[in-house]
Motif scaffolding. Structure first.
Motif, PDB file in Angstrom:
ATOM      1  N   PRO A  71       0.809  -1.229   0.000  1.00 35.96           N
ATOM      2  CA  PRO A  71       0.000   0.000   0.000  1.00 35.96           C
ATOM      3  C   PRO A  71       0.838   1.274   0.000  1.00 35.96           C
ATOM      4  N   LYS A  72       1.892   1.324   0.806  1.00 34.95           N
ATOM      5  CA  LYS A  72       2.757   2.507   0.856  1.00 34.95           C
ATOM      6  C   LYS A  72       3.416   2.748  -0.499  1.00 34.95           C
ATOM      7  N   GLY A  73       3.940   1.674  -1.086  1.00 31.21           N
ATOM      8  CA  GLY A  73       4.636   1.797  -2.359  1.00 31.21           C
ATOM      9  C   GLY A  73       3.721   2.273  -3.479  1.00 31.21           C
ATOM     10  N   ILE A  74       2.477   1.774  -3.511  1.00 27.69           N
ATOM     11  CA  ILE A  74       1.517   2.189  -4.531  1.00 27.69           C
ATOM     12  C   ILE A  74       1.201   3.673  -4.390  1.00 27.69           C
ATOM     13  N   ALA A  75       0.901   4.119  -3.167  1.00 23.40           N
ATOM     14  CA  ALA A  75       0.528   5.522  -2.946  1.00 23.40           C
ATOM     15  C   ALA A  75       1.676   6.466  -3.301  1.00 23.40           C
TER      16      ALA A  75
END
Length: 464
Positions: free
Chosen positions: A249-253
């Motif tokens: 999730p962090k990487g996508i955002a």
């Protein structure tokens, strides 16, 4: 004892961000403004299309991030859909990724790499006498054949490189991404300060802008969405990411947010350098690339060479990352008996080598089937069916797994997922109306998954 048929979790947050940006930042940033200009005839509407497409992409990415954080595993949406819907829908996605989405993405990126190489080297024309040959008046395999052959060679080389392991592949992409960011920064700095640059041109509502309608705006966003396409590929590597529930999730955002910013700035530069009429004309040229014309306008031949080399580097990196990530889905399917059996094997470098091979062969056949814009419109039509299904999965999982720990919850729930689902439906319907050829071919390839599902199910004696 180490299981030699399992993938290793070796990728951290930095690698996730690199893979997200590396999968997205490809040909679109250089090429897609031209067909958007042809549709909208207004620089202000073009920037609006980039911004809206970016916001919608971010909405979809936030929905995907919640699902990915909860259900992270190798295969991405293929594994998510088994838990959200059922095995048939899951297979349908994986089969669509193979026949349309991921392989056509590889083909399209390699195609632009080849176009740029041809700009630099002026490669000899091959089989020119056969360029009008068609199959049913739909496919022209020998049209622009030199570019297509070069793209096929590139896919073969990059697939072979990926045989040597995911960490090796990611390291190459980090290096390429650094070069790309530096190159784009040079374009922005020198482009905005060029003598012929006029930033006010990027915000003009042209006199003939009344041609911009809801339909043409949606159609123009097909081009923008191609430029944003690829962020969800990180889910394919879920089984190789450390602390995947948090890092995905962090990487996508982070990755999607960075790409939106880059695209808006770069396209403002293009619009400050080239008139709408020039961009529209480029859209009709077989090997026209807007970025080359923009930089050539103030740097001349040297600028043309610089931007051509930068496009080579960028599309090389994005093609490489798409090849690396995409083949993991077919590996996951084959392990469950829902794809061709040899694809379930991995080599001594812990890489699904047979999956890479099958993927490369089909991607090469797709290159022969059509032009760059035909391929990308077909991809966006198909993938937004499943993006909408993932967003719907947020609602379903909130009920099915209400008590499960979620490393990330989508911002703006339930409004953000609902807006994204409605948009996916609107894009689907508009593409059917305005791009019937691409929508028809995409749907045909998706529907071939029905007999293939029953074939694999029966062959491997799989129960429901």
């Amino acid at each position: 004892m180490k299981n030699n048929n399992q993938l290793n979790r070796t990728l951290g947050l930095t690698s996730v961000v690199v893979i997200v940006i590396g999968n997205v930042l490809g040909s679109g940033v250089y090429k897609k403004i031209a067909p958007m200009a042809a549709e909208l005839n207004s620089s202000l509407w073009i920037l609006a299309a980039w911004l809206v497409a970016g916001i919608i992409t971010l909405f979809g990415a936030l929905c995907n991030a919640e699902v990915a954080g909860l259900l992270s595993d190798t295969g991405g949406e293929y594994n998510y859909y088994k838990k959200i819907y059922n095995r048939f829908f899951s297979f349908s996605y994986g089969w669509t990724a193979f026949t349309v989405v991921q392989t056509a993405a590889i083909s399209s990126l390699a195609y632009v790499f080849s176009q740029s190489l041809n700009t630099i080297l002026q490669l000899p024309e091959l089989l020119a006498d056969y360029k009008t040959f068609s199959i049913g008046g739909i496919f022209y395999p020998f049209e622009n054949f030199t570019v297509k052959v070069t793209a096929i060679v590139l896919i073969g080389i990059l697939s072979w490189i990926n045989f040597f392991g995911v960490k090796f592949g990611t390291a190459i992409s980090k290096f390429i991404l650094i070069l790309v960011i530096i190159g784009i920064a040079v374009i922005v700095l020198f482009g905005i300060t060029a003598p012929n640059a006029n930033i006010s041109n990027a915000f003009q509502l042209n006199s003939n802008s009344n041609t911009a309608t809801v339909s043409t705006f949606f159609t123009a966003m097909l081009a923008a969405f191609w430029a944003y396409q690829g962020w969800a590929s990180i889910g394919f590597l879920g089984g190789e990411i450390k602390d995947a529930g948090k890092n995905i999730p962090k990487g996508i955002a982070i990755g999607v947010g960075a790409v939106i910013t880059i695209y808006l700035i770069v396209n403002m530069v293009y619009l400050s350098l080239l008139p709408i009429e020039k961009l529209s004309k480029i859209a009709s040229e077989p090997n026209g690339i807007a970025a080359i014309a923009a930089i050539e306008s103030f740097w001349g031949t040297g600028g043309k060479l610089f931007i051509s080399v930068l496009i080579l580097i960028t599309t090389l990196g994005c093609t490489h990352m798409t090849i690396l990530a995409s083949c993991r889905t077919y590996y996951a399917m084959a392990k469950e008996g829902l794809f061709f059996k040899p694809v379930s094997k991995i080599n001594s470098s812990q890489v699904p080598a047979n999956s890479l091979l099958y993927q490369a062969v089909w991607a090469c056949l797709l290159i022969l089937s059509g032009s760059f814009d035909q391929l990308t419109d077909m991809i966006i039509f198909a993938i937004f069916i499943y993006y909408g299904a993932t967003a719907m999965g947020v609602f379903i999982l909130r009920k099915k797994m209400a008590d499960a720990v979620r490393p990330y919850k989508v911002w703006g729930y339930p409004i953000v997922p609902a807006i994204f689902i409605l948009f996916c439906f609107g894009l689907f319907m508009n593409t059917v109306i305005t791009r019937p050829r691409e929508a028809g071919l995409g749907m045909l390839l998706i529907l071939t998954g029905i007999p293939m599902y029953w074939y694999f199910k029966r062959k491997n004696n799989l129960s429901e």
